[in-house]
Structures are given as structure tokens and as C-alpha cells.
Design an enzyme around this catalytic site. Structure first.
Site, short mmCIF file in Angstrom:
data_model
loop_
_atom_site.label_atom_id
_atom_site.label_comp_id
_atom_site.label_asym_id
_atom_site.label_seq_id
_atom_site.Cartn_x
_atom_site.Cartn_y
_atom_site.Cartn_z
N GLU A 20 0.81 -1.22 0.00
CA GLU A 20 0.00 0.00 0.00
C GLU A 20 0.84 1.27 0.00
OE1 GLU A 20 -2.02 -0.67 3.74
OE2 GLU A 20 -3.59 -1.84 2.80
N PRO A 21 1.59 1.54 -1.06
CA PRO A 21 2.40 2.76 -1.07
C PRO A 21 1.54 4.01 -1.30
CG PRO A 21 2.59 1.65 -3.18
CD PRO A 21 1.74 0.76 -2.31
N GLY A 22 1.82 5.06 -0.56
CA GLY A 22 1.14 6.33 -0.78
C GLY A 22 2.15 7.38 -1.19
N ARG A 26 3.58 19.50 7.37
CA ARG A 26 4.59 18.50 7.71
C ARG A 26 5.78 19.05 8.49
NH1 ARG A 26 7.22 16.08 4.23
NH2 ARG A 26 7.36 14.11 5.32
N TYR A 78 0.88 14.20 1.38
CA TYR A 78 0.64 14.71 2.74
C TYR A 78 0.86 16.22 2.84
CZ TYR A 78 0.77 9.72 3.61
OH TYR A 78 0.52 8.38 3.55
N CYS A 134 0.51 32.61 11.23
CA CYS A 134 0.86 33.26 12.49
C CYS A 134 1.33 32.25 13.52
CB CYS A 134 -0.34 34.05 13.00
SG CYS A 134 -0.91 35.19 11.74
N GLU A 135 2.44 31.59 13.24
CA GLU A 135 3.05 30.62 14.15
C GLU A 135 4.56 30.68 13.90
OE1 GLU A 135 1.82 27.51 15.86
OE2 GLU A 135 -0.23 28.26 15.81
C1 LIG Z 1 -0.74 5.76 5.55
C2 LIG Z 1 -0.91 4.37 5.23
C3 LIG Z 1 -0.30 3.83 4.09
C4 LIG Z 1 0.61 4.61 3.19
O1 LIG Z 1 1.75 5.08 3.84
P1 LIG Z 1 2.89 5.80 2.97
O2 LIG Z 1 3.91 6.17 3.97
O3 LIG Z 1 2.27 6.99 2.33
O4 LIG Z 1 3.37 4.82 1.98
C5 LIG Z 1 -0.55 2.51 3.79
N1 LIG Z 1 -1.35 1.74 4.58
C6 LIG Z 1 -1.95 2.23 5.68
C7 LIG Z 1 -2.82 1.35 6.48
C8 LIG Z 1 -1.75 3.55 6.05
O5 LIG Z 1 -2.32 4.02 7.15
#
Ligand SMILES: *Cc1c(COP(=O)(O)O)cnc(C)c1O
Length: 444
Positions: free
Chosen positions: A301-303, A340, A401, A371-372
Site C-alpha cells: 500500500e504505497p502512498g 509537515r 501529505y 501566524c506561528e
Molecule cells: C498511511 C498508510 C499507508 C501509506 O503510507 P505511505 O507512507 O504513504 O506509503 C498505507 N497503509 C496504511 C494502512 C496507512 O495508514
């Protein structure tokens, strides 16, 4: 006779290692992404603006498909989601990982096949579960004991729903405390160590309408070492082996989550995907053989690693202030569109674009307009000494993100997203206007 040489300052080519592959330098001081000069994007759509390189997103999806040909690759939508992003990932054969009814409904209503979507969440609301069942989501990842009875009741005695269980393998990995989720004693998942995971699994097996397809774990985010994933494989196969002994279960799927680290600044380490794929495959096959289990299908599950390096934030400099030992270069965005740095202390490598400067580089701190005092985008980076109000700064690796975590702080309004591809720029998400903000303000 003497030859007079012009004094030449050696022209060091810009280090574009963290920029999208399509990045070019059409002229001195200029950068183009997806064939579109960034200064042109800023002039046309205003600043701040986020630029997303469609080809870079698609290439990264393909890289994953090539590296993990037998696995199911789910894009973690929370990194960044809009309808175009859902279409690109669908086109490239990825599934989707969502964590709310909002992400789920946006994806499905734009045509993403619900059966290729997995719903996560440590605290799923009644609406999350109702939406998931109504739209026919592929799998729901159970994250707490109370969810089992709730879900079984919502599915009904004649219904059927595939589920996985989020397991805490007890492994510490990730770029920062706030993004470590593989250890015990945090709010995600069910622990192997205290037996919650095993207990939840036994209860799921008692619900005939819930079909347990596999185990899930997600160690955290911005992980750069393959070793953590191999340790996770061993722990997960260990649990699968005990489930096999106790219940005669041979689970067909194993989801190792995401968290693949990327470089935000030149020289930083990224996770080696090819090594990850090769070593995880071997580790999984060996561990399953040793345990006498069939090898489950891998899910990842890469994001961040799909969309992070494909995005660039463009800001205009509003002020330059020399005070104490610092030069503060303040831009027209900041923690409102990118929390971030304030959350995790991360730093970026901004560049001056749109004009060629021959001034020597000088150390500056790039700050936002909010304003931080913590609204710092980049501390002690070098920018040309003549950087001044009106200049444009480009921040690479801004695709993940940022906008998905953007806030309404100071009522600045969230920036738009423009896609670039083959020399053409188009708006995917428009700028949030005062009308948008006023529209929600319905009481007096
Ligand atoms: C956030 C998340 C991801 C993706 O994480 P990345 O760091 O963006 O790759 C995959 N699986 C789950 C369950 C998450 O909460």
C-alpha cells in the site's frame, strides 16, 4: 602576445535528483516539469499552486507493478486524492486504500471499481461502514474488537463481506515518532504480543458472513530500510502458522502496508524498491515453506512513494527580513498547505525559479505566512543573496501529505492543483475562495 580570458564562474548544473524525471532547465534559472515552465504555471494560476506531473505518477505506479508483478498494489489515497488521481491509479492497474467514507465515495463516484478498494481506519464511523457496504468495498480491515460485532450486524445474516485484520507486529520503524505504527502501545491495530489479534481473529471466524482473507500490518511511514519489512514478514508468518495450527486456517492474502521512504532533499536515502520486492518475496517463500503454509498473495500500500516526488509547490516571496543571525524569506503559503514541517520537523530544498540570479548563494530560512513561529519550510538552506519579494520559489517532493493535510488556518484558502503533461497544464482542483469559506459560515 597574451590571451585574455574572461573570468568565468563555473556553472554547476542544478541537482535535480529529487525532481520529477521530466524536469528540464529550458534556460538559466528556469525549470520546466512535464514540458511546462514552472514560472508560467505560477503566472497563469497564481500562487501558491501545486503542480502534479501526471507522467511521474503513472511511471511510479508502473515501477511498482514491475517490481511486484505478483502482488496487489494499492495506492494509499490519504497521501493525496482527487478524481484525476483516482483515474490515473485505476488506469495503471492499482487498487486503492482509503480510510474514510469521503475518500471512498469520491473514488467510487468517479468510477473507481469498489471491489479493488480496501477500507482502513482505527475508528470507523457508522457512516464509514454504511458507505463501504452500500458501495460494495472489496475488503474492510478490522482494527478494533468492537468493530467485529458492529460490522457483522451491519452486513446482516444473509450478507457477505471480505475482511482482513490489522495486526501490530511489534516492530519499530519509520521516519518519526508520529508516523510509527508498527509498535505496541499506539492506537492502530491489534497486538500479537497481548493476544488481542488472535482473540479478534477467533471472533471473526465465528461470524459466517465475514470472510477473513488475510492479515494486514503497516509499520509506519518514511521507512528506508528493507530489514523492517523482512522482520514484519517473519512475525506475520509466525502468527499465520499459529492460526493454521489452532483453526486449520490457510489465509490467502498478506498485506504489508506502505511506508516506503523517499528523498526530500538531494543526498537523502530512499527505500530501494527492487531490493524490497526481491527480499520480501524470498523471505515470505522461505518462512511459509518452513511453516508448511501455502504462500499468500502479497498486498502492498504505497502512498507517499507514488505521489510525493510527482508534486511541486510554487510560492511567491512576500518579504525578506534580516534579523539577528538569520535572513527570513517569507512566502505566500506554508503550514496551511503543508503542515509537515510543523508536525514532524521535516525540511525541504526550495529553489529560486523564473529568473537567473548570478548572486552568490547565502544561507536563509524559508518561512510561511501563517501566524506561528513554527511555520518554517526550510531552515538554513542556500538561496541567491539577492532573493527578493516577487521572486518565485519551487519546493520539490510536495505531492504527498501536503494538500491532503491542508487546513483552513488564517482563512488563507487552500491552493489549487494543476496537472502538467506533454507541455500542457490544466487545473485539477481549483483554489479555495473566500466564497467557499463564507458559504460554510451559515450562522450569525
Ligand atoms: C498511511 C498508510 C499507508 C501509506 O503510507 P505511505 O507512507 O504513504 O506509503 C498505507 N497503509 C496504511 C494502512 C496507512 O495508514
Amino acid at each position: 602576445m597574451t590571451t585574455v580570458h574572461e573570468p568565468t564562474t563555473p556553472v554547476t548544473p542544478p541537482d535535480l535528483s529529487v525532481w520529477p524525471a521530466s524536469t528540464t532547465e529550458p534556460g538559466p534559472g528556469d525549470l520546466a516539469v512535464g514540458g511546462v515552465p514552472l514560472a508560467e504555471v505560477a503566472d497563469r494560476f497564481g500562487t501558491p499552486v501545486y503542480v502534479l506531473d501526471e507522467a511521474e505518477v503513472r511511471d511510479r505506479c508502473r515501477t511498482y507493478r514491475d517490481a511486484f508483478p505478483d502482488a496487489e498494489v494499492l495506492y494509499a489515497a490519504k497521501a493525496f486524492l482527487c478524481r484525476a488521481m483516482a483515474h490515473w491509479t485505476d488506469d495503471e492497474g492499482l487498487g486503492l486504500d482509503v480510510c474514510s467514507a469521503g475518500e471512498l465515495e469520491l473514488a467510487v463516484t468517479t468510477g473507481f471499481p469498489a471491489e479493488r478498494i480496501v477500507l482502513h481506519g482505527n475508528a470507523k464511523s457508522p457512516r464509514d461502514l454504511e458507505t463501504a457496504l452500500r458501495l460494495g468495498v472489496g475488503r474492510i480491515v478490522i482494527d478494533s474488537p468492537s468493530e467485529i460485532a458492529r460490522l457483522a450486524a451491519a452486513v446482516g445474516p444473509d450478507g457477505h463481506q471480505k475482511v482482513m485484520v490489522r495486526v501490530v507486529p511489534g516492530i519499530s520503524a519509520g521516519g518519526h515518532d508520529k508516523i510509527r505504527t508498527g509498535t505496541d502501545d499506539q492506537q492502530f491495530g491489534l497486538s500479537i504480543a497481548d493476544g488481542y489479534a488472535q482473540h479478534a481473529i477467533a471472533r471473526i471466524l465465528d461470524q459466517p458472513q465475514l470472510e477473513l482473507t488475510g492479515l494486514h500490518c503497516h509499520l509506519g511511514s518514511q521507512i528506508t530500510s528493507v530489514k523492517s519489512y523482512l522482520a514484519a514478514v517473519r512475525r506475520m508468518v509466525g502468527l499465520m502458522s499459529r492460526l493454521h495450527e489452532q483453526h486449520g486456517l490457510a489465509l490467502p492474502e498478506l498485506d504489508l502496508g506502505g511506508g516506503h521512504g523517499i528523498a526530500y532533499r538531494p543526498g537523502e536515502e530512499a527505500l530501494d524498491l527492487t531490493a524490497l520486492a526481491r527480499k520480501v518475496r524470498t523471505e515470505l517463500a522461505d518462512a511459509c515453506t518452513a511453516a508448511g503454509l501455502p504462500v499468500p498473495r502479497l498486498i502492498i500500500e504505497p502512498g507517499r512513494a507514488i505521489v510525493g516526488p510527482a508534486g511541486i509547490a510554487l510560492y511567491r516571496v512576500l518579504s525578506v527580513k534580516r534579523t539577528g543571525h538569520h535572513v527570513f524569506v517569507a512566502v505566500d503559503g506554508g503550514m496551511g498547505d503543508n503542515p509537515r514541517p510543523a508536525l514532524y520537523g521535516v525540511r525541504y530544498a526550495p529553489r529560486l525559479i523564473g529568473r537567473h540570479s548570478t548572486a552568490t548563494p547565502a544561507p536563509v530560512t524559508v518561512v510561511g505566512r501563517h501566524c506561528e513561529a513554527g511555520d518554517i519550510l526550510a531552515a538554513d538552506v542556500e538561496l541567491p543573496a539577492d532573493t527578493r519579494p516577487g521572486d518565485l520559489l519551487a519546493v520539490p517532493v510536495a505531492g504527498a501529505y501536503h494538500l491532503s493535510m491542508a487546513s483552513g488556518y488564517n482563512l488563507v484558502g487552500r491552493p489549487p492543483v494543476a496537472a502538467v503533461r506533454d507541455g500542457i497544464a490544466r487545473i485539477l482542483v481549483r483554489r479555495e475562495s473566500l466564497e467557499d469559506i463564507r458559504g460554510r459560515d451559515v450562522g450569525l
